[in-house]
Write a protein that holds these residues in place. Structure first.
Motif, short mmCIF file in Angstrom:
data_model
loop_
_atom_site.label_atom_id
_atom_site.label_comp_id
_atom_site.label_asym_id
_atom_site.label_seq_id
_atom_site.Cartn_x
_atom_site.Cartn_y
_atom_site.Cartn_z
N ALA A 271 1.05 -1.46 0.12
CA ALA A 271 -0.10 0.27 0.17
C ALA A 271 0.92 1.04 0.29
O ALA A 271 1.51 2.34 1.71
CB ALA A 271 -0.51 0.61 1.18
N ARG A 272 1.76 1.36 -1.09
CA ARG A 272 2.55 2.91 -0.56
C ARG A 272 1.87 3.23 -2.18
O ARG A 272 1.12 2.86 -3.04
CB ARG A 272 4.07 2.29 -1.04
CG ARG A 272 4.31 1.62 -0.86
CD ARG A 272 5.59 1.83 -0.25
NE ARG A 272 7.06 0.93 0.59
CZ ARG A 272 7.44 0.55 1.44
NH1 ARG A 272 8.90 0.67 -0.59
NH2 ARG A 272 8.49 0.30 2.17
N ARG A 273 1.92 4.75 -2.26
CA ARG A 273 1.76 5.59 -3.49
C ARG A 273 2.72 5.74 -4.92
O ARG A 273 3.97 5.08 -5.01
CB ARG A 273 1.84 7.42 -2.70
CG ARG A 273 1.21 7.54 -2.06
CD ARG A 273 1.16 8.97 -1.51
NE ARG A 273 1.01 10.14 -2.99
CZ ARG A 273 0.03 10.18 -2.71
NH1 ARG A 273 -1.04 10.46 -1.42
NH2 ARG A 273 -0.21 11.45 -3.47
N LEU A 274 1.39 5.11 -5.64
CA LEU A 274 2.50 4.97 -7.43
C LEU A 274 2.47 6.05 -8.25
O LEU A 274 1.88 7.17 -8.45
CB LEU A 274 0.85 4.07 -8.05
CG LEU A 274 0.03 2.90 -7.26
CD1 LEU A 274 -1.01 2.62 -8.57
CD2 LEU A 274 1.68 1.85 -7.67
N GLU A 275 3.87 5.92 -8.24
CA GLU A 275 3.51 7.36 -9.34
C GLU A 275 3.93 7.11 -10.69
O GLU A 275 4.38 5.99 -11.25
CB GLU A 275 5.69 7.36 -9.29
CG GLU A 275 6.43 8.34 -9.99
CD GLU A 275 7.98 8.62 -9.61
OE1 GLU A 275 8.37 8.95 -11.07
OE2 GLU A 275 8.39 8.36 -8.93
N LEU A 276 3.21 8.26 -10.93
CA LEU A 276 2.39 7.98 -12.68
C LEU A 276 3.85 8.44 -13.50
O LEU A 276 5.27 8.75 -13.38
CB LEU A 276 1.59 8.35 -12.93
CG LEU A 276 0.24 8.32 -12.08
CD1 LEU A 276 -0.12 9.28 -11.68
CD2 LEU A 276 0.07 7.11 -12.40
N PRO A 277 4.29 7.43 -15.11
CA PRO A 277 4.91 7.72 -15.56
C PRO A 277 4.90 8.83 -16.46
O PRO A 277 4.14 9.75 -16.50
CB PRO A 277 4.64 6.40 -16.79
CG PRO A 277 3.58 6.27 -17.21
CD PRO A 277 3.08 6.73 -15.15
N SER A 280 8.09 13.25 -19.68
CA SER A 280 10.13 13.73 -19.89
C SER A 280 10.17 14.01 -18.68
O SER A 280 9.36 14.16 -17.66
CB SER A 280 9.92 15.13 -20.82
OG SER A 280 9.57 15.93 -20.26
N ASP A 281 11.55 14.47 -18.56
CA ASP A 281 12.23 14.71 -17.34
C ASP A 281 11.76 16.29 -17.05
O ASP A 281 11.53 16.44 -15.49
CB ASP A 281 13.79 14.17 -17.08
CG ASP A 281 14.17 12.95 -17.60
OD1 ASP A 281 13.27 11.92 -17.47
OD2 ASP A 281 15.59 13.27 -17.89
N ALA A 282 11.79 16.95 -17.69
CA ALA A 282 11.18 18.02 -17.09
C ALA A 282 9.34 17.66 -16.42
O ALA A 282 9.39 18.59 -15.80
CB ALA A 282 10.93 19.47 -18.55
N GLU A 283 9.11 17.18 -16.68
CA GLU A 283 7.51 17.55 -16.31
C GLU A 283 7.65 16.78 -14.88
O GLU A 283 8.03 15.65 -14.47
CB GLU A 283 6.31 16.31 -16.87
CG GLU A 283 4.80 15.81 -16.80
CD GLU A 283 4.73 14.91 -16.88
OE1 GLU A 283 2.97 14.16 -16.84
OE2 GLU A 283 4.82 14.95 -18.63
N PRO A 284 6.93 17.68 -14.46
CA PRO A 284 7.27 17.31 -12.77
C PRO A 284 6.53 15.48 -12.14
O PRO A 284 5.28 15.55 -12.98
CB PRO A 284 5.94 18.52 -12.14
CG PRO A 284 5.08 18.74 -13.12
CD PRO A 284 5.60 18.54 -14.03
#
Length: 377
Positions: A271-277, A280-284
């Motif tokens: 149950a950990r927060r998911l990081e969305l893809p 680009s690297d510039a996108e937060p």
């Protein structure tokens, strides 16, 4: 020319996208959008479909307990009876309603094979306790722990034979339903069974081990399907074990309470927060709370609720304490006594057989002829 251009577009629109959770036929492109999608766009497209299926207020079975993590992730714990058709339906309904990111089941790597075997094979395997199974259990867990595992398999085989139902149906149902959910991971959440058995054996005195083995060997009470469903508030197999080990609190601690802690830890890890893809690297970076479904025996649910907000020491319950000096001496004494009794039994049987053979008329006749033929000095 237009007909030739439209044909590839129609084919592209129905090509299945294979995700980590399985394959499903979904639109590759949307009407009016370019034909080629980036990996990020495809991910967001599937995620959007998944979120649309996820119910904001899911209609869940009464056997489901909802827990919320500190980061907002939600865990739906389905309490099951390991021999129950209703439990399989509860698991399937819960996964379809909440469309989880992770499914955690009460299995370890030593029992994962039950996910791949069909019901008929499992039913046959569960009913048969062969010498090969005993040898394998002893090789994996040691002599005492292996024998204990075999006796527990006998308990499971007794229930299987009485009900005509293979164990673990809810886990296979969870595996099947999880494969239909995009990006759904499948985790094994139980403590490795060799650790559990070794810690359980170490917690008992020599005479407690004998007494427990005796109770397991002579288990023969009849069980009906109604008994299973009446026990949905406490798993049947665990209830039978609790009745047999009720006078051994240390054994209950290692087989039930410690596994409650381990299962809670694994559910928290899932149950950990998911990081969305990101495109680009510039996108937060953007993270969202996850949704988890846990499938465990009903007897573990109160312990998971109790431990959910407490600090857990997982290392302590993963170590196997060395046997005590008294335990080693008792085991050696019991082994010597067993070998002594075995030797005496063979000696006694040999004397009886020899006396019986020599008393036969044919044997006496042969001895008489041999004595006559033997040269006398």
């Amino acid at each position: 020319m237009e007909g030739q251009d439209e044909q590839p577009l129609r084919e592209a629109s129905t090509e299945p996208i294979v995700t980590s959770g399985g394959s499903e036929v979904v639109p590759r492109v949307l009407p009016g959008e370019p034909q080629n999608l980036s990996d990020v766009d495809a991910f967001h497209l599937l995620l959007e479909m998944k979120l649309k299926r996820r119910q904001e207020r899911p209609n869940l079975p009464r056997t489901v307990t909802e827990l919320v993590a500190e980061d907002g992730s939600r865990v739906y714990v389905v309490g099951t009876a390991h021999f129950s058709d209703d439990s399989k339906k509860d698991v399937a309904k819960t996964i379809r309603e909440v469309q989880p990111d992770v499914v955690v089941v009460e299995l370890c790597q030593y029992r994962v094979s039950m996910l791949k075997m069909d019901e008929h094979t499992l039913l046959r395997e569960a009913k048969e306790i062969s010498l090969e199974k005993l040898q394998q259990a002893v090789r994996q867990n040691g002599v005492l722990s292996g024998l204990m595992q075999t006796l527990l398999l006998k308990v499971s085989a007794h229930i299987t034979e009485q009900l005509g139902m293979a164990p673990g149906g809810e886990f296979r149902e969870a595996f099947k339903e999880a494969s239909k959910v995009p990006f759904c991971k499948f985790h094994l959440g139980d403590r490795p069974i060799p650790v559990t058995f070794k810690r359980a054996i170490a917690a008992l005195s020599f005479w407690q081990k004998i007494k427990l083995a005796w109770g397991l060997c002579f288990l023969s009470d009849p069980i009906s399907k109604d008994d299973v469903e009446r026990c949905k508030q406490k798993d049947l197999l665990e209830q039978m074990m609790a009745e047999m080990i009720g006078e051994f609190p240390d054994l209950h601690r290692t087989i039930v309470s410690e596994r409650d802690i381990y299962l809670t830890y694994m559910l928290r890890q899932a149950a950990r927060r998911l990081e969305l893809p990101r495109a680009s690297d510039a996108e937060p970076r953007k993270c969202v709370p996850s949704v988890v479904v846990g499938v465990v025996g009903m007897g573990h649910v109160p312990g998971i609720e109790k431990n959910w907000t407490t600090d857990l020491n997982i290392q302590e319950i993963m170590t196997v304490p060395p046997p005590s000096v008294c335990g080693r001496v008792s085991w050696l004494a019991a082994k010597a006594a067993f070998l002594g009794l075995l030797g005496y039994g063979l000696y006694w049987m040999g004397r009886r057989v020899s006396s019986l053979v020599l008393s036969l008329p044919a044997a006496q006749y042969c001895l008489q002829r041999a004595s006559e033929a033997w040269p006398h000095k």
